[in-house]
Design an enzyme around this catalytic site. Structure first.
Site, PDB file in Angstrom:
ATOM      1  N   PRO A 148      50.288  32.175  53.713  1.00 51.54           N
ATOM      2  CA  PRO A 148      50.229  32.553  55.123  1.00 51.54           C
ATOM      3  C   PRO A 148      49.743  33.981  55.378  1.00 51.54           C
ATOM      4  O   PRO A 148      50.081  34.901  54.637  1.00 51.54           O
ATOM      5  CB  PRO A 148      51.668  32.391  55.604  1.00 51.54           C
ATOM      6  CG  PRO A 148      52.504  32.412  54.375  1.00 51.54           C
ATOM      7  CD  PRO A 148      51.645  31.814  53.299  1.00 51.54           C
ATOM      8  N   ASN A 149      48.974  34.091  56.430  1.00 44.16           N
ATOM      9  CA  ASN A 149      48.464  35.357  56.970  1.00 44.16           C
ATOM     10  C   ASN A 149      47.345  35.987  56.143  1.00 44.16           C
ATOM     11  O   ASN A 149      46.763  36.979  56.568  1.00 44.16           O
ATOM     12  CB  ASN A 149      49.610  36.386  57.167  1.00 44.16           C
ATOM     13  CG  ASN A 149      50.644  35.880  58.142  1.00 44.16           C
ATOM     14  OD1 ASN A 149      50.293  35.503  59.258  1.00 44.16           O
ATOM     15  ND2 ASN A 149      51.896  35.817  57.739  1.00 44.16           N
ATOM     16  N   HIS A 199      49.085  39.192  43.796  1.00 43.45           N
ATOM     17  CA  HIS A 199      49.398  39.874  45.053  1.00 43.45           C
ATOM     18  C   HIS A 199      48.453  41.046  45.213  1.00 43.45           C
ATOM     19  O   HIS A 199      48.255  41.821  44.272  1.00 43.45           O
ATOM     20  CB  HIS A 199      50.849  40.364  45.077  1.00 43.45           C
ATOM     21  CG  HIS A 199      51.814  39.238  44.970  1.00 43.45           C
ATOM     22  ND1 HIS A 199      52.074  38.392  46.023  1.00 43.45           N
ATOM     23  CD2 HIS A 199      52.521  38.778  43.911  1.00 43.45           C
ATOM     24  CE1 HIS A 199      52.916  37.459  45.615  1.00 43.45           C
ATOM     25  NE2 HIS A 199      53.208  37.659  44.347  1.00 43.45           N
ATOM     26  N   ALA A 244      53.998  35.510  51.868  1.00 42.88           N
ATOM     27  CA  ALA A 244      55.441  35.660  52.159  1.00 42.88           C
ATOM     28  C   ALA A 244      56.285  34.552  51.535  1.00 42.88           C
ATOM     29  O   ALA A 244      57.467  34.771  51.224  1.00 42.88           O
ATOM     30  CB  ALA A 244      55.660  35.697  53.665  1.00 42.88           C
ATOM     31  N   ARG A 301      61.069  41.821  49.010  1.00 40.59           N
ATOM     32  CA  ARG A 301      59.876  41.365  48.272  1.00 40.59           C
ATOM     33  C   ARG A 301      60.082  41.443  46.760  1.00 40.59           C
ATOM     34  O   ARG A 301      59.160  41.203  45.983  1.00 40.59           O
ATOM     35  CB  ARG A 301      58.652  42.209  48.650  1.00 40.59           C
ATOM     36  CG  ARG A 301      58.218  42.025  50.092  1.00 40.59           C
ATOM     37  CD  ARG A 301      56.949  42.799  50.411  1.00 40.59           C
ATOM     38  NE  ARG A 301      56.901  43.141  51.805  1.00 40.59           N
ATOM     39  CZ  ARG A 301      56.423  42.342  52.769  1.00 40.59           C
ATOM     40  NH1 ARG A 301      55.915  41.169  52.479  1.00 40.59           N
ATOM     41  NH2 ARG A 301      56.448  42.722  54.032  1.00 40.59           N
ATOM     42  N   ARG A 327      45.107  42.445  59.385  1.00 34.65           N
ATOM     43  CA  ARG A 327      46.537  42.695  59.152  1.00 34.65           C
ATOM     44  C   ARG A 327      46.744  43.915  58.255  1.00 34.65           C
ATOM     45  O   ARG A 327      46.160  44.010  57.174  1.00 34.65           O
ATOM     46  CB  ARG A 327      47.220  41.448  58.554  1.00 34.65           C
ATOM     47  CG  ARG A 327      46.917  41.196  57.100  1.00 34.65           C
ATOM     48  CD  ARG A 327      47.620  39.970  56.549  1.00 34.65           C
ATOM     49  NE  ARG A 327      49.047  40.109  56.396  1.00 34.65           N
ATOM     50  CZ  ARG A 327      49.738  39.620  55.353  1.00 34.65           C
ATOM     51  NH1 ARG A 327      49.120  38.969  54.383  1.00 34.65           N
ATOM     52  NH2 ARG A 327      51.024  39.767  55.302  1.00 34.65           N
ATOM     53  N   HIS A 377      58.570  34.911  48.308  1.00 35.96           N
ATOM     54  CA  HIS A 377      59.926  35.446  48.277  1.00 35.96           C
ATOM     55  C   HIS A 377      60.970  34.489  48.836  1.00 35.96           C
ATOM     56  O   HIS A 377      62.145  34.829  48.891  1.00 35.96           O
ATOM     57  CB  HIS A 377      59.960  36.768  49.074  1.00 35.96           C
ATOM     58  CG  HIS A 377      58.774  37.639  48.809  1.00 35.96           C
ATOM     59  ND1 HIS A 377      58.500  38.160  47.570  1.00 35.96           N
ATOM     60  CD2 HIS A 377      57.754  38.047  49.615  1.00 35.96           C
ATOM     61  CE1 HIS A 377      57.382  38.872  47.632  1.00 35.96           C
ATOM     62  NE2 HIS A 377      56.906  38.807  48.856  1.00 35.96           N
ATOM     63  N   ASN A 420      48.311  33.054  45.435  1.00 32.93           N
ATOM     64  CA  ASN A 420      48.966  34.134  46.161  1.00 32.93           C
ATOM     65  C   ASN A 420      49.763  33.451  47.272  1.00 32.93           C
ATOM     66  O   ASN A 420      49.215  33.132  48.329  1.00 32.93           O
ATOM     67  CB  ASN A 420      47.938  35.101  46.753  1.00 32.93           C
ATOM     68  CG  ASN A 420      48.616  36.261  47.478  1.00 32.93           C
ATOM     69  OD1 ASN A 420      49.824  36.217  47.737  1.00 32.93           O
ATOM     70  ND2 ASN A 420      47.858  37.284  47.808  1.00 32.93           N
ATOM     71  N   ARG A 475      57.550  47.770  47.109  1.00 28.25           N
ATOM     72  CA  ARG A 475      57.761  47.556  48.542  1.00 28.25           C
ATOM     73  C   ARG A 475      59.231  47.217  48.846  1.00 28.25           C
ATOM     74  O   ARG A 475      60.106  47.556  48.065  1.00 28.25           O
ATOM     75  CB  ARG A 475      56.763  46.501  49.047  1.00 28.25           C
ATOM     76  CG  ARG A 475      55.310  46.980  48.861  1.00 28.25           C
ATOM     77  CD  ARG A 475      54.303  46.005  49.409  1.00 28.25           C
ATOM     78  NE  ARG A 475      54.460  45.828  50.844  1.00 28.25           N
ATOM     79  CZ  ARG A 475      53.880  44.847  51.552  1.00 28.25           C
ATOM     80  NH1 ARG A 475      53.102  43.975  50.926  1.00 28.25           N
ATOM     81  NH2 ARG A 475      54.072  44.750  52.851  1.00 28.25           N
ATOM     82  N   TYR A 477      46.648  46.032  52.901  1.00 30.74           N
ATOM     83  CA  TYR A 477      45.860  44.922  52.348  1.00 30.74           C
ATOM     84  C   TYR A 477      44.357  45.178  52.330  1.00 30.74           C
ATOM     85  O   TYR A 477      43.592  44.331  51.874  1.00 30.74           O
ATOM     86  CB  TYR A 477      46.165  43.639  53.130  1.00 30.74           C
ATOM     87  CG  TYR A 477      47.629  43.252  53.047  1.00 30.74           C
ATOM     88  CD1 TYR A 477      48.195  42.888  51.828  1.00 30.74           C
ATOM     89  CD2 TYR A 477      48.454  43.265  54.178  1.00 30.74           C
ATOM     90  CE1 TYR A 477      49.545  42.549  51.735  1.00 30.74           C
ATOM     91  CE2 TYR A 477      49.797  42.918  54.099  1.00 30.74           C
ATOM     92  CZ  TYR A 477      50.328  42.572  52.872  1.00 30.74           C
ATOM     93  OH  TYR A 477      51.662  42.233  52.781  1.00 30.74           O
ATOM     94  N   GLU A 493      50.055  34.180  39.245  1.00 25.65           N
ATOM     95  CA  GLU A 493      50.424  34.682  40.570  1.00 25.65           C
ATOM     96  C   GLU A 493      49.659  35.978  40.843  1.00 25.65           C
ATOM     97  O   GLU A 493      49.579  36.832  39.960  1.00 25.65           O
ATOM     98  CB  GLU A 493      51.934  34.960  40.533  1.00 25.65           C
ATOM     99  CG  GLU A 493      52.518  35.597  41.756  1.00 25.65           C
ATOM    100  CD  GLU A 493      53.985  36.033  41.534  1.00 25.65           C
ATOM    101  OE1 GLU A 493      54.412  36.214  40.365  1.00 25.65           O
ATOM    102  OE2 GLU A 493      54.678  36.197  42.549  1.00 25.65           O
TER     103      GLU A 493
HETATM  104  C1  DQA Z   1      51.278  39.571  49.428  1.00 22.32           C
HETATM  105  C2  DQA Z   1      52.634  40.286  49.362  1.00 22.32           C
HETATM  106  C3  DQA Z   1      53.686  39.521  50.149  1.00 22.32           C
HETATM  107  O1  DQA Z   1      54.941  40.186  50.062  1.00 22.32           O
HETATM  108  C4  DQA Z   1      53.280  39.436  51.608  1.00 22.32           C
HETATM  109  O2  DQA Z   1      54.221  38.678  52.346  1.00 22.32           O
HETATM  110  C5  DQA Z   1      51.902  38.901  51.791  1.00 22.32           C
HETATM  111  C6  DQA Z   1      50.849  39.299  50.863  1.00 22.32           C
HETATM  112  C7  DQA Z   1      50.158  40.384  48.741  1.00 22.32           C
HETATM  113  O3  DQA Z   1      49.102  39.799  48.481  1.00 22.32           O
HETATM  114  O4  DQA Z   1      50.321  41.583  48.520  1.00 22.32           O
HETATM  115  O5  DQA Z   1      51.620  38.203  52.767  1.00 22.32           O
HETATM  116  O6  DQA Z   1      51.389  38.345  48.722  1.00 22.32           O
END
Ligand code: DQA
Length: 150
Positions: free
Chosen positions: A9-10, A99, A76, A110, A17, A79, A73, A106, A22, A97
């Site tokens: 997501p996102n 990120h 959110a 997280r 964002r 977690h 990835n 952070r 990011y 994985e």
């Molecule tokens: C993320 C880190 C996560 O904690 C966060 O919720 C994200 C992006 C990262 O790529 O750094 O949405 O996965």
């Protein structure tokens, strides 16, 4: 050899964002970067993004019999999602994985990664480059495994 690259997501809002965390490049640039990394590694890839936990579970399930490995990835859901952890365990494909940010530096919430518990490696805090590291690691892991199994 084929990899599923799965984004949670996102991540579709990259560029918009929190660019201080990011970066300023958008999701299409990430996809183009991932495609070029896969070409470099000589692997086929399919790239997915979803904002929905169940859809991410469906995508992981569909990797079974369609892909040799997964780069994920979970954003959110990293977690919170035992469903994603269970899906990764169920298909039992090697997964890495990724990120973009360094989640270890952070917020407290997280610090746990459920998805990571089913992954052979975690790459964090390297921005887009982390995807390249993940793809190359997964490729060499699989090449080694194939040569060991004859
Ligand atoms: C993320 C880190 C996560 O904690 C966060 O919720 C994200 C992006 C990262 O790529 O750094 O949405 O996965």
């Amino acid at each position: 050899m084929k990899f599923y690259i799965i984004n949670g997501p996102n991540l579709n809002l990259l560029g918009l964002r929190e660019p201080d965390i990011y970066g300023s490049e958008n999701y299409s640039s990430l996809c183009a970067f991932v495609e070029s990394c896969c070409k470099e590694a000589q692997v086929e890839c399919e790239i997915f993004q979803s904002n929905h936990e169940g859809e991410l579970v469906d995508i992981i399930q569909s990797a079974y019999n369609n892909a040799d490995g997964i780069v994920i990835n979970p954003a959110a859901y990293t977690h919170t999602s035992i469903a994603i952890l269970d899906a990764l365990k169920a298909v039992n494909l090697p997964a890495v994985e990724v990120h973009l940010s360094d989640i270890s530096l952070r917020e407290d919430f997280r610090q746990i990664s459920y998805a990571g518990m089913a992954c052979i490696k975690t790459v964090k805090g390297m921005g887009f480059e982390g995807y390249r590291q993940a793809i190359l690691y997964l490729k060499s892991y699989l090449v080694k495994k194939i040569s060991l199994n004859g």
